[in-house]
Design a protein around this motif. Sequence first.
Motif, mmCIF file in Angstrom:
data_model
loop_
_atom_site.group_PDB
_atom_site.id
_atom_site.type_symbol
_atom_site.label_atom_id
_atom_site.label_comp_id
_atom_site.label_asym_id
_atom_site.label_seq_id
_atom_site.Cartn_x
_atom_site.Cartn_y
_atom_site.Cartn_z
ATOM 1 N N VAL A 199 0.849 -1.197 0.000
ATOM 2 C CA VAL A 199 0.000 0.000 0.000
ATOM 3 C C VAL A 199 0.882 1.244 0.000
ATOM 4 N N GLY A 200 0.490 2.252 -0.756
ATOM 5 C CA GLY A 200 1.195 3.528 -0.763
ATOM 6 C C GLY A 200 1.076 4.246 0.574
ATOM 7 N N THR A 201 2.135 4.921 0.977
ATOM 8 C CA THR A 201 2.133 5.568 2.291
ATOM 9 C C THR A 201 1.211 6.789 2.343
ATOM 10 N N THR A 202 0.809 7.329 1.199
ATOM 11 C CA THR A 202 -0.146 8.438 1.196
ATOM 12 C C THR A 202 -1.498 8.011 0.610
ATOM 13 N N ASP A 203 -1.750 6.713 0.593
ATOM 14 C CA ASP A 203 -3.005 6.157 0.084
ATOM 15 C C ASP A 203 -4.082 6.319 1.151
ATOM 16 N N GLU A 204 -5.115 7.116 0.858
ATOM 17 C CA GLU A 204 -6.195 7.356 1.809
ATOM 18 C C GLU A 204 -7.421 6.497 1.518
ATOM 19 N N ILE A 205 -7.302 5.583 0.552
ATOM 20 C CA ILE A 205 -8.429 4.738 0.153
ATOM 21 C C ILE A 205 -8.299 3.330 0.713
ATOM 22 N N SER A 206 -7.081 2.800 0.731
ATOM 23 C CA SER A 206 -6.865 1.379 1.028
ATOM 24 C C SER A 206 -7.060 1.007 2.485
ATOM 25 N N GLY A 207 -6.814 1.916 3.377
ATOM 26 C CA GLY A 207 -6.752 1.563 4.784
ATOM 27 C C GLY A 207 -5.364 1.032 5.134
ATOM 28 N N PRO A 225 6.584 4.190 -0.749
ATOM 29 C CA PRO A 225 6.775 5.540 -0.214
ATOM 30 C C PRO A 225 6.183 6.635 -1.106
ATOM 31 N N ASN A 226 5.481 7.562 -0.459
ATOM 32 C CA ASN A 226 5.018 8.799 -1.103
ATOM 33 C C ASN A 226 4.136 8.548 -2.325
ATOM 34 N N ARG A 227 3.363 7.486 -2.263
ATOM 35 C CA ARG A 227 2.457 7.170 -3.377
ATOM 36 C C ARG A 227 1.035 7.036 -2.857
ATOM 37 N N ASP A 228 0.081 7.663 -3.581
ATOM 38 C CA ASP A 228 -1.322 7.516 -3.233
ATOM 39 C C ASP A 228 -1.913 6.324 -3.989
ATOM 40 N N HIS A 229 -3.227 6.177 -3.922
ATOM 41 C CA HIS A 229 -3.874 4.979 -4.469
ATOM 42 C C HIS A 229 -3.651 4.845 -5.973
ATOM 43 N N MET A 230 -3.704 5.942 -6.682
ATOM 44 C CA MET A 230 -3.564 5.893 -8.136
ATOM 45 C C MET A 230 -2.101 5.754 -8.563
#
Length: 250
Positions: A199-207, A225-230
């Motif tokens: 999971v990306g460390t800035t992913d706010e969707i995955s939990g 690191p430093n990746r969101d969901h997309m």
Amino acid sequence: MPSFHNGAVEIAYLDEGEGDPIVLVHGFASSKNVNWVYPTWVSELKKHNRRVIALDNRGHGDSSKLYDSEQYSIGAMAADVRALLAHLGIVRTDMMGYSMGARVTAYIAYSHPELIRSAIFGGLGIGLIKGGGPGENVALALEADSLDDVTDPVGRTFRAFADQTRSDRRALAACLRGSRRLMTNEEAAAIKVPLLIAVGTTDEISGSAQELQKVIAGSEVLDIPNRDHMRAVGDRVYKEGVLDFLSRRP
């Protein structure tokens, strides 16, 4: 592009490379190409002597478009994957899913562990149990006449993505409403196959990946690191972590 039928539903897929098989299951509103081919997952895995199988989930890509939400349960999509394995004569495989595809992978790992050599949940942490991610706001955005009519920021993101990929938006809305089944804590804890949660460390969707790791004994976590969901999908750290995990699995 090859395809086969699981009942009345046509499922498009790719099957490339030689070696141990790995099946890739894409996320909501994506496709085998958008999730796996364009971010070079398929070519990378083939370089490492893997046979790569990736399908378009029902309602997505080149597979059948259905408009009844009841036809998009996680169990129905998992049955498509199992039918593909049977179609190709694959008895046991590694499997990686992203986001919704990770829910499908989790369902198979729980209900048919004999098919799974190891599993990777990309873009899905404790959301597997607690939920999160796109909801009715996104379904309504997909059904809107125009992107200009969508004010919800998350809905706009998914609507713009669906327009960009020229997806069937009605089918996606039905899929979103039908695929929201969550796993119970007990079901997730019963998953015993070797598992990587990425999971990306800035992913706010995955939990939280770490929170899910506490539920599924023996699982491993890969922080992207430093990746969101997309943006986590094609990340180099994600790829290297998965290749390392696959090289170590039994």
